[in-house]
Design an enzyme around this catalytic site. Structure first.
Site, mmCIF file in Angstrom:
data_model
loop_
_atom_site.group_PDB
_atom_site.id
_atom_site.type_symbol
_atom_site.label_atom_id
_atom_site.label_comp_id
_atom_site.label_asym_id
_atom_site.label_seq_id
_atom_site.Cartn_x
_atom_site.Cartn_y
_atom_site.Cartn_z
ATOM 1 C CE LYS A 152 -4.074 1.937 2.488
ATOM 2 N NZ LYS A 152 -5.123 2.029 3.563
ATOM 3 C CB SER B 297 -8.460 3.414 2.653
ATOM 4 O OG SER B 297 -7.651 3.066 3.538
ATOM 5 C CB SER C 252 -8.605 0.653 5.409
ATOM 6 O OG SER C 252 -9.351 1.987 5.513
#
Lengths: 477, 484
Positions: B75, B150, B174
């Site tokens: 990420k 997210s 998330s």
């Protein structure tokens, strides 16, 4: 109207830790800009603070030194505001739960009166960086070296009533942090600085008047001048029928005046909240006890000991213990050379202090070391030097001309203690001044001093005064 | 190779069936082939090949662990030395991280090969991956749908079998919500289990990094590499990390599963409810005791979260001021203008919305009513769980009320968007671990169930999830078009 001044001080003290309060970067002063700022100090994305335990210990030491409560649990909070020298956009400080609360300190005023000043709290926080304006026309340079240097902010109660009291309090705090070894107290480098809250009220009124806060005062003299200036300014405003505005003011040392920085309306809402990156600071009672045990002797205790062991008076003791280095210097003289304490005190507070002040030198950098001083004083005690000649030797030593004995030798300053030599001088003076001899014999005792003076003059000050006295007395009988 | 599990990959590498370079090339090709998913912000193909070469050497020298040479997608929130770390924001579009996050460092040490940096909601604020400066990520199951957020890019990359593993972060769901919406497994560890150092902060007291994989077993391998105490993170916990693969096969017979009534009330889609019921029945059949429990303060989680998280974010994001790094506006006329325009121009709407909410909540006069109150609710929620775990081993419920929604469907209605995290948020507020595993499909879109554990019960969660996955194949379902 009779006005009463009300003063409270906030003193910022940089702690003498090796590394910063939340990072491993060095705290040393004076490095090239931004060479002592690591990722944490720069507030890079993703970095986290890690508390320097040494700073916590130092804050606790301060707490104990001012009879305060040292909290077993204190909490770091974020103080949010935007400023270029505050890289994270917030300062890590303590708000609701500071490490030190409810302390007090006794100050001695010039008239000898004692007064107790309350200490509301002292909390740990990080220092900000510096904005540099001078070197950069049309822009601002930012040096983040100072960023993250540990500070304690010491907040007093509004207990002071004059600039003199404020300065005495500030000096006492300075003395304590130096004694504890938790700060170098260097005011020029900003290690010790002060904000002064000043308000006025009619004498006898209980409620406080509106206060102003004067920022960043970095010398005792500036504190005194800024407060006195502010007192005058506020009285002028009030007596003209005006009202003091609550605001932050800045002292301009060049113009010797304070001027408005921002009013209460423009003041920041700091939006304090507990810093989620840091756990509460927990010190258990055993750790607190251990810190307490490590405390060095503090000024008050030293003062008492000096009076007891060295039989010094209040004035000498108080002045010697004010600065730890001075006290150490004094004790070195006394202990190294077995010199009489009173003689040592007189010299340290007299000739030495005067010379240090004149040359603006710290006692630890004195060209005449404690050892040299004790050698000098030994020569007074063994009658090699008179007090007067000793001063001449002292200045020669200050100028680097050598040791006591070398200077005495080189300048031929050795006191004359040989009775026959002095007797010859006495005889000559008596022979040269028959008129005065007559006067003395007819009962004019005062003339005795004249003879002493003449003998000393003849010996170029080197004759031992006591022997001169004795011989003169015997011969004139 | 794309459909192999981590242990199969490790075995293949060890046996020399294929090299890490071959495997990596295969993954890089898929990354490029499926670039229309927009799962990656930065592709690191060339760098990955070099890493793979090094991994092959280590494997040859028999100096390797289970993840040596295994490709991973990370990420874009974990700082990586010398690589753009954007956090999905225009603000950090120019930011090349000058240091490694602890997680980045640990993955490096484990020998992982980083394929690229995955897309995400800006500063991890979002539930659909639509707030990214780099555009929305598409759900591999249906490209008209969101992958969740997210960590949407990471979930999509694993679902599309571009990478066998990916890292994510979870502040209010998330990891778990995109795992559920993309039909994969995702675990949010106990707060303090994975270091936050170098993980760009959204809400510090809630943020936690964790693994994505097709299965719980795969997640166990990655969590093993990520977890552990870090002296650079004062909130990380100094507690030994167990071997997460060891307990996968423990028996779950006789274990007690709590079913919180509040997670099955109105708001939960009928289809999802049925699917979760089926999973509950499965556990019952394995000899687990199913117990109805109550988490009475569940409905307070979203309001509390939307005070605490924005409050922390308003402060965490103050460092983006255009002074030292990141975006700076053109020709600022003074300091104030520099701040105003740099931040106005470089932050997206959702980030601005949360900064404003947080700033308001912390303001003088409102602090007690909002922030302090929210913290009190947080305690109540933690207590609810504490009481529950006195009676049960794990708590089971849906991860989300509905499967994935269409791109654009909720962008104009933030509150509805916030509600998609209703079952995940309270777990962050309590700091507990939870895992989402796929357990069915509705209209061609995956549905996830969430297992919540007590503090540091990651092993239990992985064990429960693995046992389910041994008997079901939802986690092996590959979206149409990606199974080739």
């Amino acid at each position: 109207m009779q006005w009463e001044t009300v003063i409270g001080l906030e003193i910022h003290v940089q702690l003498a830790t090796q590394s910063k309060i939340f990072s491993g970067a060095s705290t040393a002063y004076g490095a090239e800009p931004n060479t002592q700022a690591c990722a944490v100090d720069l507030g890079l994305p993703g970095v986290l603070p890690v508390l320097n335990k040494e700073a916590v210990k130092m804050a606790a030491m301060f707490g104990f030194a001012v009879d305060a409560t040292v909290a077993e649990r204190s909490v770091f909070a974020r103080k949010n505001y935007f400023y270029p020298d505050s890289p994270k956009g917030y300062q890590i400080s303590q708000f609701e739960l500071p490490i030190v609360e409810h302390g007090k300190l006794e100050i001695v005023l010039n008239n000898g009166e004692c007064k107790t000043i309350g200490i509301t709290r002292a909390h740990l926080e990080e220092d900000a960086g510096k904005s540099l304006h001078e070197e950069f026309p049309d822009s601002t340079g930012i040096d983040l070296n100072r960023c993250g240097t540990p500070l304690i902010e010491i907040v007093s109660e509004p207990d002071m009533r004059s600039a003199e009291e404020a300065v005495a309090y500030m000096k006492k705090i300075h003395s304590i942090v130096r004694y504890l070894g938790i700060s170098d107290g260097n005011m020029q480098e900003g290690s010790f600085r002060c904000d002064a809250n000043v308000s006025m009220r009619p004498k006898g009124q209980k409620e406080f008047g509106t206060r102003t806060e004067t920022k960043n005062l970095n010398s005792f003299r500036f504190v005194e001048r800024a407060i006195n200036h502010e007192i005058e300014r506020q009285i002028d405003v009030l007596e003209d029928g005006g009202e003091v505005v609550q605001e932050t003011r800045l002292y301009d040392a060049n113009k010797d005046e304070t001027r408005s920085m921002r009013s209460k309306e423009e003041a920041n809402d700091y939006r304090y909240f507990p810093d989620p990156d840091l756990l509460p600071v927990v010190i258990n009672s055993e750790e607190l006890e251990a810190i307490k045990k490590e405390l060095p002797e503090l000024p008050a205790a030293k003062n008492a000991r000096f009076k007891q062991s060295y039989e010094l008076n209040d004035y000498d003791a108080e002045n010697l213990v004010m600065d730890k280095d001075t006290a150490d210097y004094f004790e070195n003289i006394v202990n190294v050379g077995n010199v009489k304490a009173k003689l040592a005190a007189n010299w340290v507070l007299g000739e030495l202090t005067a010379a240090l002040n004149q040359h603006d030198i710290e006692i630890m950098n004195s060209p005449v070391s404690a050892k040299m001083m004790s050698e000098l004083l030994i020569r007074i005690e063994d009658n090699t030097l008179s007090n007067k000649i000793a001063k001449e030797v002292f200045h020669a030593m200050w100028a680097g001309e050598g040791s006591v004995d070398e200077i005495i030798e080189a300048k031929g300053l050795k006191q004359i203690t040989d009775s026959s030599e002095i007797e010859a001088l006495v005889d000559q003076v008596i022979a040269d001044n028959p008129e005065q001899v007559e006067q003395y014999k007819s009962g004019k005792d005062k003339v005795f001093g004249f003879f002493v003076g003449q003998v000393m003059k003849l010996s170029k000050g080197k004759a031992n005064p006591q022997q001169v006295n004795e011989l003169l007395k015997a011969k004139l009988q | 190779m794309y459909d192999l599990s981590v242990s199969q990959l490790a075995e293949g590498l060890r046996n020399g069936d294929f090299s890490s370079v071959e495997l990596t090339q295969h993954c890089v090709e898929r990354m490029q082939k499926f670039s229309d998913l927009n799962a990656f912000i930065t592709e690191l193909g060339e760098r990955a090949i070099l890493q793979a070469q090094n991994a092959d050497k280590l494997i040859k020298e028999k100096n390797h662990g289970p993840l040596t040479g295994v490709p991973i997608a990370t990420k874009d929130i974990f700082c990586m030395y010398g690589v753009k770390t954007s956090c999905g924001s225009k603000m950090l579009d120019s930011f090349i991280a000058p240091y490694d996050a602890t997680v980045t460092h640990k993955l490096d040490q484990a020998g992982c090969v980083t394929l690229g940096r995955t897309n995400m909601d800006e500063f991890a604020m979002g539930s659909s991956n639509e707030t990214s400066y780099y555009g929305p990520v598409k759900n591999p199951w249906n490209k008209d749908y969101v992958p969740g957020g997210s960590s949407g890019g990471s979930a999509a990359a694993v679902a599309a079998r571009i990478a066998p593993l990916a890292t994510g972060t979870d502040t209010g769901g998330s990891i778990r919500q995109p795992a559920a919406l993309c039909g994969i497994t995702g675990l949010k560890p106990t707060y303090g289990r994975v270091s936050r150092y170098g993980m760009i902060a959204y809400a510090s007291s809630l943020d936690q990094g964790g693994p994505f994989g097709a299965s719980a077993e795969d997640c166990a391998y990655l969590l093993q590499a990520m977890a552990g105490f870090d002296e650079k993170d004062s909130t990380s916990l100094d507690k030994a990390v167990p071997d997460y693969t060891q307990s996968l096969n423990d028996s779950i017979k006789g274990k007690v599963i709590g079913i919180p009534e509040e997670y099955f009330s109105e708001g939960l889609g009928v289809g999802v409810k049925e699917i979760i019921q089926t999973a509950i029945t499965w556990y019952e059949q394995q000899g687990c005791e199913i117990k109805s429990i109550s988490l009475p303060n569940t409905d307070l989680a979203i309001p509390a979260y939307y005070v605490i998280a924005p409050a922390e974010c308003s402060s965490n994001l103050s460092r983006y001021d255009g002074v030292r790094f990141g975006y700076r506006c053109d020709d600022p006329k003074d300091m104030r203008d520099l701040y105003d325009r740099s931040r106005s121009e470089a932050f997206g709407d959702e980030v601005k919305r949360r900064i404003m909410i947080g700033t308001y909540a912390l303001s003088a006069g409102y602090y007690d009513a909002y922030y302090l109150k929210a913290q009190q609710i947080r305690h109540l929620i933690s207590d609810d769980f504490k009481k529950a775990f006195e009676q049960v081993d794990v708590i089971l419920g849906p991860t989300t009320p509905e499967p994935a929604f269409k791109i654009g469907e909720k962008t104009n209605d933030p509150v509805t968007m916030y509600l998609s995290d209703i079952y995940t948020i309270s777990i962050n507020l309590a700091g507990l671990p939870a895992i989402s595993i796929p357990c069915g499909q509705q209209g061609g879109l995956p549905v996830g169930m969430q297992l919540i554990g007590n503090y540091f019960a990651e092993e239990t969660l992985l064990n429960f999830a693995h046992q389910y996955q041994l008997d079901t194949d939802w986690h092996q379902q590959i979206p149409p078009g990606f199974n080739e």
